[in-house]
Design a protein around this motif. Structure first.
Motif: not given
Length: 686
Positions: A385-393, A397-404, A406-409, A416-421
């Motif tokens: 779960n950590y690995a997928r979150t890091l990879a997808r985040a 983040r390189e995309k416009p917000n509306a194109a991301r 939903k969990p990475y807007t 996401r950051k709170q749970l990961l760190l």
């Protein structure tokens, strides 16, 4: 079976709501119905008190403020992740309990976040205008982008944290605006032996004797938060038959689902889930028997999975009830007939039901791949779960917000950051067990000849691969995760961590399955439910309640028991009645601190009680409130009949189970010596 309420049938015949049904939004609360039945006039001021004093634990529970200094009351099982994270072999807070004598002693709950609803705004027209005239796939994509932009604009203009909420299966769209508290600390928790007395055998049953309570505190700027809106205690609780109200965040009901979707749950989704998790429960139990430390570290996940299994089994039983299902089918036929009789509705709604049926047939063709690969059922455990979150985040983040995704807007990334760190313990033995189990199930369900299975396992067994991946990964270290969170996409792709490599290797396939699901299942189903919602509104307006969505709701009822197999069930239990059930062995064991409870506390002290209010999972931690807005209990469970409340409500059998204020106050005073908390909550000395 006439007492069973089916929403579809109600809508068609426009019958009045039966007793005590519904989880109501504050803007649409049936005050007139409550006044007529119970003689209680709930004012806007009462509802405002509920809004400002009842909170959401974003981990999946409800809570309420009980002092002006950020003190929160919720369930022990709702705080269990915090309790577990702060436990160790030498300092086991689950077994021994916890009480902070001062604010300095309160310990952080690193993965908890508290949200308080400030206001709501309906945006249905904006969403409808944006999607008008588009085919299902384009409409779904436009809807997602429109909602993401609305959330982003809301946060920028309001200064609050915003979420988009779909009600009535997408018939309405709202923005919910929250004040968030990210600094949450543990103040008090009793021992697990008394918090969950009776364990799994007693779960979803009554009579009960559980002190399922805990106390947290929210902080701002390093100081206890100012929370002037809070609930005051009514120490003696409710009288038998008195009106009661439950305010909280019920997680999810599915009472508006079509017959096709209910059949899919009955025949596919729930049996599939049970096949996997019943076996995982067995592996957890086997692991717990290897040592005292293994028993400690698997306690919380085992408790969660046992609860889930009981829920899913009873849901399956409900869906196999011929009489109940026949009524659901009858209600759907009646609604279809009402639509067909109205040319305008017939043109708008059309074949919405058959669209959902076709989408379910399509989904069956790739469901296992979707569940195991994109859903992550092949890769259980924190590390993947950590690995997928890091990879997808990094990628999103390189995309416009509306194109991301939903969990990475921008609105979702802080959580996401709170749970990961969060620097919470990762136990290699448990990670290996979970990952090897899920890899084994992947091979079983996708088949040993699956190309994907061969790509993942190669010539290794699930056990060998899991052990190798867990032993080689550094993602258990929060500092390593923090470094990778700040890295760009190129750095993430170059990672040598074996579990990061696994997450990257499966991501293209997983994203393709997600896109297929969105286009071939989600898009047509969402559009179909929008059409059905139009029919519901046209026939009955919004005088009915929407399905639960983990947003603020209020239900109403009374402090009453029920009749079980011809015998009346008294609606409360007392302290004296717990002692004949004590065996000295878990789960019917009292903690050492309760050894003298029989002498120090009155035997007539009320312990747990029931009411007729309509609740579901997510209501755990909700306050029970009286007509004057006072706290009269803490919801922690429902009886066994309440589980079918996911799909329909039986007013004669469904019951809410709560901790009585008498036992909470008396135990804080006589067992735990928490006089400082009683004083803070305004509870006078005895």
């Amino acid at each position: 079976m006439k007492r069973i309420f089916l929403l579809g049938l109600l809508i068609v015949v426009a019958a009045p709501l039966p007793a005590d049904e519904g989880m109501w939004t504050l803007d649409n609360f049936p005050s007139a119905v409550v006044k007529e039945k119970y003689g209680v006039d709930l004012t806007d001021t009462w509802l405002e008190t509920v809004r400002s004093s009842v909170a959401r634990m974003d981990s999946g529970c409800s809570a309420s403020f009980v002092s002006p200094n950020g003190l929160i009351l919720t369930n022990h099982h709702c705080a269990l992740s915090c309790i577990s994270q702060n436990s160790s072999a030498k300092n086991d807070l689950e077994a021994n309990g916890f009480l902070a004598a001062t604010a300095e002693d309160e310990v952080p709950c690193q993965t908890d976040r508290i949200s308080v609803l400030i206001e709501t705004e309906e945006i249905t027209r904006q969403v409808a205008a944006a999607t008008a005239g588009k085919d299902d796939v384009k409409a779904a994509d436009t809807r997602r982008r429109t909602l993401k932009r609305a959330v982003q604009d809301c946060e920028e203009t309001s200064g609050l944290k915003c979420e988009s909420v779909a009600l009535y299966q997408g018939g309405q769209h709202w923005l919910y605006k929250y004040k968030r508290y990210d600094d949450v600390r543990l103040v008090f928790a009793p021992e697990s032996d008394i918090a969950a007395f009776g364990g799994d055998p007693d779960n979803f049953n009554f009579p009960r004797w559980c002190l399922d309570m805990s106390m947290l505190r929210v902080y701002e700027g390093g100081e206890p938060a100012s929370t002037p809106n809070y609930l005051e205690w009514r120490e003696e609780g409710l009288d038998a038959g008195e009106a009661m109200f439950v305010a909280g965040r019920p997680g999810r009901t599915q009472r508006l689902l079509t017959v096709s979707d209910l059949k899919f749950l009955r025949d596919t989704s729930i049996p599939h889930w049970l096949l996997r998790y019943v076996e995982l429960r067995g592996r957890y139990i086997q692991f717990a028997q290897t040592s005292d430390e293994a028993r400690r570290i698997v306690h919380a996940p085992l408790q969660g999975i046992e609860n889930g299994i009981k829920v899913q089994r009873k849901r399956l039983d409900a869906l196999h009830s011929d009489a109940l299902f026949a009524q659901k089918e009858q209600a759907e036929r009646a609604l279809k007939a009402a639509v067909a009789a109205d040319p305008v509705l017939a043109a708008e709604v059309g074949s919405a039901w058959s669209t959902i049926e076709r989408a379910n047939e399509t989904y069956l063709g790739f469901r296992d791949d979707y569940i195991f690969i994109e859903g992550g059922a092949a890769f259980n455990g924190k590390l993947f779960n950590y690995a997928r979150t890091l990879a997808r985040a990094a990628a999103e983040r390189e995309k416009p917000n509306a194109a991301r995704l939903k969990p990475y807007t921008e609105a979702a990334l802080p959580r996401r950051k709170q749970l990961l760190l969060a620097d919470r313990p990762v136990y290699p033995e448990l990670e290996t067990l979970q990952l090897s189990f899920s890899l084994d199930k992947m091979r079983e369900f996708l088949g040993p000849d699956s190309t994907f299975v061969h790509e993942i396992l190669g010539r290794k067994s699930p056990e060998a691969l899991a052990a190798e991946l867990v032993a080689g990964s550094r993602l258990a270290d929060a500092a390593v995760r923090a470094e990778l969170w700040s890295a760009d996409w190129a750095t993430i792709r170059a990672s040598k961590d074996p579990i990061m490599r696994l997450a990257l290797a499966v991501d293209d396939r997983a994203r393709a399955l997600r896109k297929r699901y969105e286009d071939e299942v989600e898009a047509p189903v969402d559009r179909a439910y929008e059409k059905i919602a139009k029919a519901l509104f046209a026939i009955h307006g919004t005088s009915t309640y929407p399905d639960a969505t983990f947003t603020l709701r209020v239900s109403y009822g009374a402090h009453e028991g029920w009749t079980e197999k011809g015998s009346d069930v008294r609606p409360w239990t007392t302290l004296a009645e717990i002692y004949p059930r004590v065996t000295g062995e878990a789960p019917f064991r009292l903690p050492a601190s309760w050894a003298d409870a029989e002498k120090s506390m009155p035997g007539g002290t009320k312990f747990n009680y029931v009411g007729t209010t309509d609740i579901i999972g997510g209501n755990s931690g909700s306050p029970a409130i009286d007509r004057d807005g006072r706290l009269v209990g803490l919801i922690f469970d429902g009886n066994i009949h309440s589980i079918s409340g996911s799909y329909w409500f039986d007013s004669e059998l469904n019951r809410t189970v709560a901790v009585h204020p008498e036992i909470m106050i008396e135990s804080l005073r006589s067992i735990y010596g928490a006089d400082h908390l009683l004083e803070e909550m305004g509870i006078p000395e005895r």
